[in-house]
Design a protein around this motif. Structure first.
Motif, short mmCIF file in Angstrom:
data_model
loop_
_atom_site.label_atom_id
_atom_site.label_comp_id
_atom_site.label_asym_id
_atom_site.label_seq_id
_atom_site.Cartn_x
_atom_site.Cartn_y
_atom_site.Cartn_z
N GLU A 135 -32.12 14.74 -10.03
CA GLU A 135 -31.14 15.54 -10.75
C GLU A 135 -31.38 15.50 -12.25
O GLU A 135 -31.23 16.49 -12.95
N ARG A 139 -32.24 18.70 -14.74
CA ARG A 139 -31.20 18.98 -15.71
C ARG A 139 -31.67 18.75 -17.15
O ARG A 139 -31.30 19.49 -18.06
N PRO A 143 -35.63 21.77 -17.40
CA PRO A 143 -34.54 22.68 -16.99
C PRO A 143 -35.04 24.11 -16.83
O PRO A 143 -35.67 24.67 -17.73
#
Length: 224
Positions: A135, A139, A143
């Motif tokens: 994640e 993120r 990205p």
């Protein structure tokens, strides 16, 4: 007669250290990156990282506190700077999908050359289910990069510049597989084939040859 109060020892200020402190912090981050790549983040204790760095666990705690903060520092100060040149290399590439794929392959090859800990860490902590960094990577580190690449490939395909049998989204998966996996698996293949270690230039040339024979429009039709 009043005696002078002894001067207190200076305390380390909050924030990034400087001078020798900065050198030691960098050394600790390098040791953590290598340890995480060998044993995974969950499987690496602060004691093991400290031992690999040649310091006490107290010293590691002094600079980073706990493992969560050490991991975040690794993301911000090692992983993000390592991956940033890849985006910078890709953005100015024109409409040729093969040139874009080649730029990706060259970019990853340069990253692996400079940061050999990155491929095994990427496989362990991003690609594998339950990876600690999955994640965080999508993120903070890259990205929207996979979507951006897939969009570029889709546009090239729609314009007749890329093999229509290819899936633009799977092209991104294939690129990662052709670049990160061989680097991470190099010790395994050396043992399995009883051969010399795969050189990064040989892996890059092989990848470019595969891409060149399969990506161009007219390279092949749909299979049944």
């Amino acid at each position: 007669m009043t005696r002078p109060t002894p001067a207190k020892a200076p305390r380390r200020r909050a924030g990034r250290p400087g001078g020798d402190d900065l050198d030691l912090r960098a050394h600790l981050l390098d040791a953590a990156a290598a340890q995480f790549a060998r044993s995974g983040i969950e499987g690496s204790s602060l004691r093991a990282i400290a031992a690999a760095a040649g310091v006490t666990p107290a010293m590691l705690h002094y600079y980073f506190g706990d493992k969560a903060r050490l991991t975040q520092a690794l993301v911000e100060e090692r992983l993000m700077p390592a991956m940033q040149p890849l985006r910078e290399r890709l953005e100015p590439v024109g409409d040729d999908p093969l040139a874009l794929a080649a730029a990706f392959a060259h970019g990853v090859a340069e990253i692996v050359e400079r940061h050999p800990w990155l491929p095994p860490l990427w496989v362990r902590e991003v690609l594998c289910e339950g990876g600690t960094l999955r994640e965080v990577v999508f993120r903070q580190v890259v990205p929207m990069l996979p979507q951006w690449l897939a969009g570029r490939f889709a546009a090239a395909q729609a314009a007749g510049r890329m093999n229509p049998a290819l899936d633009p989204r799977l092209m991104v998966v294939s690129l990662v597989g052709l670049t990160m996996f061989p680097a991470a698996a190099a010790p395994v293949w050396k043992q399995a084939m009883d051969a010399e270690p795969l050189r990064s230039r040989a892996m890059l040339d092989h990848t470019l040859a595969l891409l060149g024979s399969g990506m161009r429009a007219g390279s092949g039709g749909e299979t049944t």
